[in-house]
Design an enzyme around this catalytic site. Structure first.
Site, PDB file in Angstrom:
ATOM      1  N   VAL A 198       0.836  -1.196   0.000  1.00  0.00           N
ATOM      2  CA  VAL A 198       0.000   0.000   0.000  1.00  0.00           C
ATOM      3  C   VAL A 198       0.877   1.255   0.000  1.00  0.00           C
ATOM      4  CG1 VAL A 198      -1.756   1.268   1.293  1.00  0.00           C
ATOM      5  CG2 VAL A 198      -1.822  -1.227   1.205  1.00  0.00           C
ATOM      6  N   HIS A 199       0.484   2.241  -0.793  1.00  0.00           N
ATOM      7  CA  HIS A 199       1.236   3.498  -0.897  1.00  0.00           C
ATOM      8  C   HIS A 199       0.904   4.372   0.318  1.00  0.00           C
ATOM      9  CE1 HIS A 199       3.337   6.714  -3.146  1.00  0.00           C
ATOM     10  NE2 HIS A 199       2.416   7.522  -2.640  1.00  0.00           N
ATOM     11  N   HIS A 200       1.544   4.063   1.425  1.00  0.00           N
ATOM     12  CA  HIS A 200       1.232   4.730   2.691  1.00  0.00           C
ATOM     13  C   HIS A 200       2.498   4.731   3.538  1.00  0.00           C
ATOM     14  CE1 HIS A 200      -0.382   5.131   6.797  1.00  0.00           C
ATOM     15  NE2 HIS A 200      -1.426   5.729   6.234  1.00  0.00           N
TER      16      HIS A 200
END
EC number: 3.2.1.4
Length: 306
Positions: free
Chosen positions: A223-225
């Protein structure tokens, strides 16, 4: 993570109408939840709601103009829709006709674009303000509402939420059918549409992937987090995160409950951390799927088999 997290504020000199009005709308909805179970707390909420709305309306100005550092990420297209959105919630909370007139008379013609289609998103509240059902739109090959490739689930979940909300209104108001674009829809049709969108997001799709992180056995691992991808004990600054951004390993911290952006129109999804179009979660995505699922399990038009 040890990096600095500076705070900014809006005020009379540096207004942020979107922020103040959106907060007013949120607190107004909270008031509706608590007004019958905690009168003291709900009265306090209502007082602050009206103060926030007056501040937003009196000191008009875009938050992204007052806080220019957000322009590269969440640049606002305008604050008018947030004012209408907040006034609608205030009318719902108070029954004060002045708020209704604010939307339909004083500012409706200038701000609402009643005849133009729009989408319910973090930046655009027109569709929600109008409670406008959007059914005749493009979709992925397997039925997911699809508007654009960047964070497509935002639009699918918002459309599904508005549909279930309106289906409930149809049941409680004894409205048997809705005529839209040459077709007739019953409450159960709207609910079936909403269920189909929720099912897709939760794994009933060609990828057999749940786009809700932590749900099911197959969900995005990269996840792009930042908080999810950087180890909790890392001593890092703002510019030190690229080694984790491009790491091939799964995120060390699972962002349970995060709804990512979702598939492309051909139903494909690339689980790569720097694929922010598809893999970036957001609070407004998660809020929408919570609202949708809550509506499907708790509203008055829930089918008996659920």
């Amino acid at each position: 993570m040890t990096e600095r997290r500076p705070l900014v504020q809006i005020n009379t000199s540096f207004p942020g109408t979107e922020v103040a009005a959106e907060t007013a709308a949120t607190i107004a909805s909270t008031y509706l939840v608590f007004r019958k179970i905690d009168s003291s707390y709900s009265k306090s909420l209502l007082k602050h709601v009206e103060q926030l709305f007056n501040f937003a309306d009196t000191y008009r100005g875009s938050y992204s103009a007052s806080i220019p550092q957000v322009q590269g990420f969440y640049n606002s297209s305008g604050y008018a829709d947030e004012l209408l959105w907040a006034a609608t919630w205030l009318y719902h909370a108070t029954g004060d006709l002045d708020y209704l007139k604010y939307v339909t008379e004083q500012n409706g013609s200038a701000f609402a674009n009643w005849g133009s289609p729009s989408w319910f998103s973090w930046d655009d509240k027109h569709a929600a303000t109008k409670v406008n059902l959007v059914l005749n739109v493009q979709s992925c090959q397997n039925g997911l509402i699809w508007v654009e490739e960047w964070n497509c689930l935002q639009h699918a979940m918002s459309s599904a939420f508005l549909a279930v909300l309106y289906s409930d209104y149809m049941v409680t108001s004894q409205t048997e059918m809705l005529y839209c674009d040459g077709k007739i829809y019953k409450p159960e049709d709207l609910r079936s549409f909403s269920i189909s969108q929720a099912d897709y997001a939760l794994g009933k799709n060609p990828m057999k992937m749940s786009y809700l992180v932590g749900y099911g056995g197959n969900y995005p691992q990269q996840v792009h987090h930042r908080g999810s991808s950087i180890p909790v004990d890392a001593d890092t600054g703002c510019r030190d995160g690229f080694k984790w951004l491009y790491s091939p390993d799964p995120n060390p911290n699972v962002a349970v409950g995060a709804l990512v952006g979702g598939p492309f129109q051909n139903d494909s999804y690339m689980d790569i951390r720097n694929n922010s179009k598809q893999g970036e979660p957001s609070t407004y995505n998660s809020a929408l799927i919570v609202a949708l699922l809550s509506g499907l399990v708790s509203t008055s038009s829930v089918p008996k088999h659920l």
